[in-house]
Design an enzyme around this catalytic site. Sequence first.
Site, PDB file in Angstrom:
ATOM      1  N   LYS A  80       0.854  -1.191   0.000  1.00 30.23           N
ATOM      2  CA  LYS A  80       0.000   0.000   0.000  1.00 30.23           C
ATOM      3  C   LYS A  80       0.887   1.237   0.000  1.00 30.23           C
ATOM      4  O   LYS A  80       1.923   1.277   0.664  1.00 30.23           O
ATOM      5  CB  LYS A  80      -0.890  -0.027   1.243  1.00 30.23           C
ATOM      6  CG  LYS A  80      -1.877   1.136   1.341  1.00 30.23           C
ATOM      7  CD  LYS A  80      -2.763   0.966   2.564  1.00 30.23           C
ATOM      8  CE  LYS A  80      -3.750   2.121   2.724  1.00 30.23           C
ATOM      9  NZ  LYS A  80      -4.637   1.941   3.890  1.00 30.23           N
ATOM     10  N   SER A 163      -9.489   2.284   3.173  1.00 34.30           N
ATOM     11  CA  SER A 163      -8.610   2.973   2.257  1.00 34.30           C
ATOM     12  C   SER A 163      -7.686   2.039   1.474  1.00 34.30           C
ATOM     13  O   SER A 163      -7.059   2.448   0.505  1.00 34.30           O
ATOM     14  CB  SER A 163      -7.746   3.964   3.046  1.00 34.30           C
ATOM     15  OG  SER A 163      -6.916   3.289   3.971  1.00 34.30           O
ATOM     16  N   SER A 187      -9.834  -0.183   7.515  1.00 40.16           N
ATOM     17  CA  SER A 187      -9.340  -0.049   6.142  1.00 40.16           C
ATOM     18  C   SER A 187      -8.636  -1.269   5.589  1.00 40.16           C
ATOM     19  O   SER A 187      -8.221  -1.263   4.429  1.00 40.16           O
ATOM     20  CB  SER A 187      -8.410   1.162   6.038  1.00 40.16           C
ATOM     21  OG  SER A 187      -9.151   2.354   6.162  1.00 40.16           O
TER      22      SER A 187
END
Length: 496
Positions: A80, A163, A187
């Site tokens: 990420k 996210s 998330s």
Amino acid sequence: MTQPALHDMGVAQLAAALRAKEVSAVEAAQHFLARAQAQQALGAFVAIDENATLAQARAQDALLAAGNAPALAGVPIAHKDIFVTRDFPTTAASKMLAGYRSPFDATVVAKLADAGCVTLGKLNCDEFAMGGANENSAIAPVGFDAPQPVRNPWDTARVPGGSSGGSAAAVAARLAPAVTGTDTGGSIRQPASFCGITGIKPTYGRASRYGMIAFASSLDQAGPMARSAEDCALLLSHMCGPDPLRDSTSLDRPAEDFSRSLHQRLDGLRIGIPAEFFGDGLHADVRAAVDAALKEYEKLGARLVPITLPRTALAVPVYYILAPAEASSNLSRFDGVRYGHRAAQYTDLLDMYKKTRAEGFGDEVKRRIMIGTYVLSEGYYDAYYLQAQKIRRLIADDFQAAFAQCDLIAGPVAPTVAPQIGAQTDPVANYLADIYTLPASLAGLPGLSLPCGQGAAGLPVGLQLIGNYFDEARLLGAAHQFQCATDWHQRRPEGI
């Protein structure tokens, strides 16, 4: 027996194939890079560097040839874009950090590299990890000239969640066998649910936050996302461990083997079912899938225990006071002075601050900074921030009272399946959708999402399992036993 395609192998199977020299690390990396190239339309990757990836792969091939390779030598993963990396740019999906390159790797990145993992690239996310749909990214994905929302591989008109939406989409589309994500208020778990994969947020402090760009420091936690609980256990075993010199919130607990309980039977396991997780806001299709999963757990020997978490409804207002307050403080470092974006024209220092932040931050980030600044301001600090901290403690106490009656807690991850891109226009409604994931985050507890069925339009539904502090191995074991008895984690989007 025919060998499955590389992208159909999980972490454990791929690591075994690499060690047996059935495939090289370079071949595996090239295979997944080609898949990422072919599926650019999903918008999952924001940075790919084939030369950097293949250099890492060649180094692992050399270790494999010498017979002294680490446990996950040659296994491709992706990170990420919240984790800083030396070999790839790190932007946190924000204009504020466009083009930034870190001089060091985040601890989680370094630990996985030490385990032999090869980095394919960086994955799209909501800006500074603020969002639940991955529609807030300000960075153009690979293959695009402008920012785009990440698309859910199950239905490209829908969001993958956020996210960590790029992370979830990459695993669901078989662009990587496993990835890293971060979870502040859900998330990892929510996008795992929306994309039909498995993801776990460990106990707060288990994994170092060093090099993980901060959103809310008392909540942020790194975790793995993969197709199965077994693969998550392998990754998590290498991600965790103390980091006292670089992260003061890192817990002084040694790394451990989270795979140790995978094959433990569930006879007598007490699974708490909170009444508050099954109220009016839960859509019928999601409830049906969760109820069916709970019945499967009963078949496996578990016992369902009714429990109550009475302050569940307070989790949303508490979180959306505390997290923005911490974000307001953390993001003050982005001022155009030391690194990142700086406004091209300004009259003085204060004007530079204002214009830099106005240009560099997106709407959702600005909204949370404003909320956070307000609740920390004189006259409101006691009324909002301190009160929220007190209620946070009471929410944690509710969980401890519940764990006196049960071993794990189960419920839905989200009230709905993945919504359409652009459908979430009301910020408050978006915040309310986090009702099931926020309580565990506020309490610092480990939480896991695993695929448990399908809801409306055939879209995935995730089951959330919450454990007591440091109970990750039992969580993963319970998930693994469910996955041995069902095939929801093996199902894939059409055309993938």
